[in-house]
Design a protein around this motif. Structure first.
Motif, mmCIF file in Angstrom:
data_model
loop_
_atom_site.group_PDB
_atom_site.id
_atom_site.type_symbol
_atom_site.label_atom_id
_atom_site.label_comp_id
_atom_site.label_asym_id
_atom_site.label_seq_id
_atom_site.Cartn_x
_atom_site.Cartn_y
_atom_site.Cartn_z
ATOM 1 N N THR A 199 0.819 -1.216 0.000
ATOM 2 C CA THR A 199 0.000 0.000 0.000
ATOM 3 C C THR A 199 0.856 1.271 0.000
ATOM 4 N N VAL A 200 2.105 1.182 0.440
ATOM 5 C CA VAL A 200 2.988 2.350 0.317
ATOM 6 C C VAL A 200 3.201 2.680 -1.159
ATOM 7 N N ASN A 201 3.581 1.679 -1.947
ATOM 8 C CA ASN A 201 3.801 1.910 -3.378
ATOM 9 C C ASN A 201 2.524 2.357 -4.071
ATOM 10 N N LEU A 202 1.402 1.729 -3.709
ATOM 11 C CA LEU A 202 0.129 2.091 -4.326
ATOM 12 C C LEU A 202 -0.235 3.538 -3.999
ATOM 13 N N ALA A 203 -0.057 3.931 -2.744
ATOM 14 C CA ALA A 203 -0.388 5.294 -2.336
ATOM 15 C C ALA A 203 0.503 6.322 -3.026
ATOM 16 N N ARG A 204 1.760 6.000 -3.220
ATOM 17 C CA ARG A 204 2.662 6.941 -3.905
ATOM 18 C C ARG A 204 2.193 7.218 -5.331
ATOM 19 N N HIS A 205 1.546 6.232 -5.950
ATOM 20 C CA HIS A 205 1.058 6.393 -7.313
ATOM 21 C C HIS A 205 -0.311 7.069 -7.376
ATOM 22 N N LEU A 206 -1.039 6.986 -6.268
ATOM 23 C CA LEU A 206 -2.442 7.436 -6.303
ATOM 24 C C LEU A 206 -2.710 8.729 -5.544
ATOM 25 N N VAL A 207 -1.982 8.956 -4.463
ATOM 26 C CA VAL A 207 -2.315 10.051 -3.557
ATOM 27 C C VAL A 207 -1.313 11.178 -3.712
ATOM 28 N N LEU A 208 -1.784 12.315 -4.180
ATOM 29 C CA LEU A 208 -0.939 13.485 -4.351
ATOM 30 C C LEU A 208 -0.944 14.254 -3.029
ATOM 31 N N ASN A 209 -0.179 13.739 -2.081
ATOM 32 C CA ASN A 209 -0.256 14.198 -0.698
ATOM 33 C C ASN A 209 1.141 14.568 -0.220
ATOM 34 N N SER A 210 1.389 15.865 -0.006
ATOM 35 C CA SER A 210 2.740 16.307 0.336
ATOM 36 C C SER A 210 3.141 15.909 1.755
ATOM 37 N N ASP A 211 2.200 15.420 2.566
ATOM 38 C CA ASP A 211 2.533 15.033 3.935
ATOM 39 C C ASP A 211 3.144 13.644 4.029
ATOM 40 N N GLY A 212 3.305 12.964 2.912
ATOM 41 C CA GLY A 212 3.923 11.652 2.926
ATOM 42 C C GLY A 212 2.907 10.544 2.778
ATOM 43 N N HIS A 213 3.412 9.299 2.831
ATOM 44 C CA HIS A 213 2.558 8.145 2.570
ATOM 45 C C HIS A 213 2.687 7.084 3.661
ATOM 46 N N THR A 252 0.793 -0.488 -12.217
ATOM 47 C CA THR A 252 1.444 0.417 -13.165
ATOM 48 C C THR A 252 0.745 1.765 -13.285
ATOM 49 N N PHE A 253 -0.422 1.907 -12.670
ATOM 50 C CA PHE A 253 -1.201 3.139 -12.801
ATOM 51 C C PHE A 253 -0.509 4.297 -12.080
ATOM 52 N N ARG A 254 -0.553 5.474 -12.681
ATOM 53 C CA ARG A 254 -0.044 6.695 -12.068
ATOM 54 C C ARG A 254 -1.135 7.755 -12.141
ATOM 55 N N ALA A 255 -1.546 8.251 -10.978
ATOM 56 C CA ALA A 255 -2.586 9.283 -10.953
ATOM 57 C C ALA A 255 -1.998 10.618 -11.375
ATOM 58 N N SER A 256 -2.846 11.456 -11.925
ATOM 59 C CA SER A 256 -2.492 12.837 -12.240
ATOM 60 C C SER A 256 -3.612 13.729 -11.734
ATOM 61 N N ALA A 257 -3.431 15.025 -11.847
ATOM 62 C CA ALA A 257 -4.463 15.944 -11.390
ATOM 63 C C ALA A 257 -5.768 15.755 -12.151
ATOM 64 N N GLU A 258 -5.685 15.174 -13.373
ATOM 65 C CA GLU A 258 -6.886 14.968 -14.175
ATOM 66 C C GLU A 258 -7.588 13.657 -13.842
ATOM 67 N N THR A 259 -6.946 12.802 -13.042
ATOM 68 C CA THR A 259 -7.553 11.518 -12.692
ATOM 69 C C THR A 259 -8.718 11.738 -11.741
ATOM 70 N N PRO A 260 -9.913 11.163 -11.996
ATOM 71 C CA PRO A 260 -11.022 11.296 -11.055
ATOM 72 C C PRO A 260 -10.604 10.828 -9.666
ATOM 73 N N GLY A 261 -10.880 11.666 -8.664
ATOM 74 C CA GLY A 261 -10.478 11.325 -7.298
ATOM 75 C C GLY A 261 -9.131 11.923 -6.948
ATOM 76 N N ALA A 262 -8.214 11.971 -7.872
ATOM 77 C CA ALA A 262 -6.897 12.543 -7.590
ATOM 78 C C ALA A 262 -6.947 14.060 -7.591
ATOM 79 N N GLU A 263 -7.895 14.656 -8.328
ATOM 80 C CA GLU A 263 -8.012 16.103 -8.359
ATOM 81 C C GLU A 263 -8.279 16.634 -6.960
ATOM 82 N N LEU A 264 -9.119 15.910 -6.193
ATOM 83 C CA LEU A 264 -9.378 16.295 -4.816
ATOM 84 C C LEU A 264 -8.113 16.187 -3.981
ATOM 85 N N ASP A 265 -7.340 15.121 -4.192
ATOM 86 C CA ASP A 265 -6.080 14.966 -3.474
ATOM 87 C C ASP A 265 -5.159 16.148 -3.711
ATOM 88 N N LEU A 266 -5.072 16.572 -4.971
ATOM 89 C CA LEU A 266 -4.201 17.678 -5.316
ATOM 90 C C LEU A 266 -4.683 18.956 -4.645
#
Length: 272
Positions: A199-213, A252-266
């Motif tokens: 889940t660390v690796n998964l979160a790094r790809h999905l969660v745009l969170n500057s506080d860490g994973h 292999t998925f990488r979230a971006s600001a345009e990814t649904p759900g990731a925009e909120l994270d950003l």
């Protein structure tokens, strides 16, 4: 000793055989295995067949086809995420310079189709003193551990609970080797065969969170209880929002600001 079906030998020869078959499209002749793995370039078919049969005995990853060895089909990586059983680990351990790491608490949650379905919880007697800082950090005492079962006494129940599920841990590169070392004390030369997810690796790809994973940061980010199982459920929600449907795609998925759900994270990150 009967070996549980979700354990496999950690033999280097077996791993070399598996790698050879994978490179060859899933199958190889006995004579080729004898040549490449056993370094017996002139072994006849009969000797090669005997060597291979003995090597792969009781290993459910392989099947024999006439004069060939083949890998048994495993669709776990391509299965729909909502059809996969995940078993999520929460492990506490003694980690000290003067002795090998030992598990003192093993918790696990079965997750399927977006819900926690079952759990497995036990303290484990490590047969070693508990360092004071670990007692302070975990709230576990020597008195509690002396009364707890040893790992050998719970390993059968644990392996039955894990079954063929995908094993999930927050920093799986620590938890799963530690669990395999405990298993090898009971079943020398064997390890878990389950697929794994970190889940660390998964979160790094999905969660745009500057506080860490780490677990605390992710729990704060999602506003949920600090458990790996709860965090996995949120990460699976984000994968679904990104139209990611399989385990192999999740890796292999990488979230971006345009990814649904990731925009909120950003946005949450920018607001902090």
């Amino acid at each position: 000793m009967e070996i549980p079906r979700n354990l496999i030998s950690d033999s280097a020869l077996l791993q070399d055989t598996f790698d050879l078959l994978t490179a060859n499209g899933g199958r190889a002749a006995f004579t080729e295995i004898a040549d490449v793995v056993f370094r017996l370039s002139h072994a006849g078919e009969e000797l090669a067949a005997l060597l291979v049969a003995d090597l792969i005995r009781n290993d459910p990853r392989f099947r024999i086809e006439a004069a060939h060895l083949a890998i048994v089909d495993d669709d776990t990586e391509l299965r729909s995420l909502n059809k996969i059983d995940f078993v999520v680990l929460d492990v506490e351990a003694i980690v000290a310079r003067t002795q090998p790491a030992r598990i003192i608490e093993l918790g696990a949650y079965r997750v399927r189709d977006g819900q926690i379905r079952d759990d497995f919880q036990t303290l484990i007697n490590p047969e070693a003193p508990l360092p004071r800082f670990i007692a302070t950090m975990t709230g576990i005492s020597d008195e509690m551990l002396v009364a707890a079962p040893r790992f050998a006494e719970i390993v059968g129940a644990w392996l039955a609970f894990a079954g063929d599920a995908v094993l999930v841990a927050h920093n799986s590169s620590f938890d799963l080797p530690l669990l395999n070392r405990e298993i090898a004390r009971v079943f020398p030369g064997y390890r878990l065969r389950n697929h794994e997810l970190c889940t660390v690796n998964l979160a790094r790809h999905l969660v745009l969170n500057s506080d860490g994973h780490n677990l605390d940061a992710l729990a704060d980010h999602f506003g949920i209880e600090n458990t790996t199982a709860r965090i996995l459920l949120r990460l699976l929600d984000q994968l679904e929002a990104g139209d990611v449907r399989t385990l192999v795609a999740a890796r292999t998925f990488r979230a971006s600001a345009e990814t649904p759900g990731a925009e909120l994270d950003l946005q949450l990150t920018l607001d902090i």
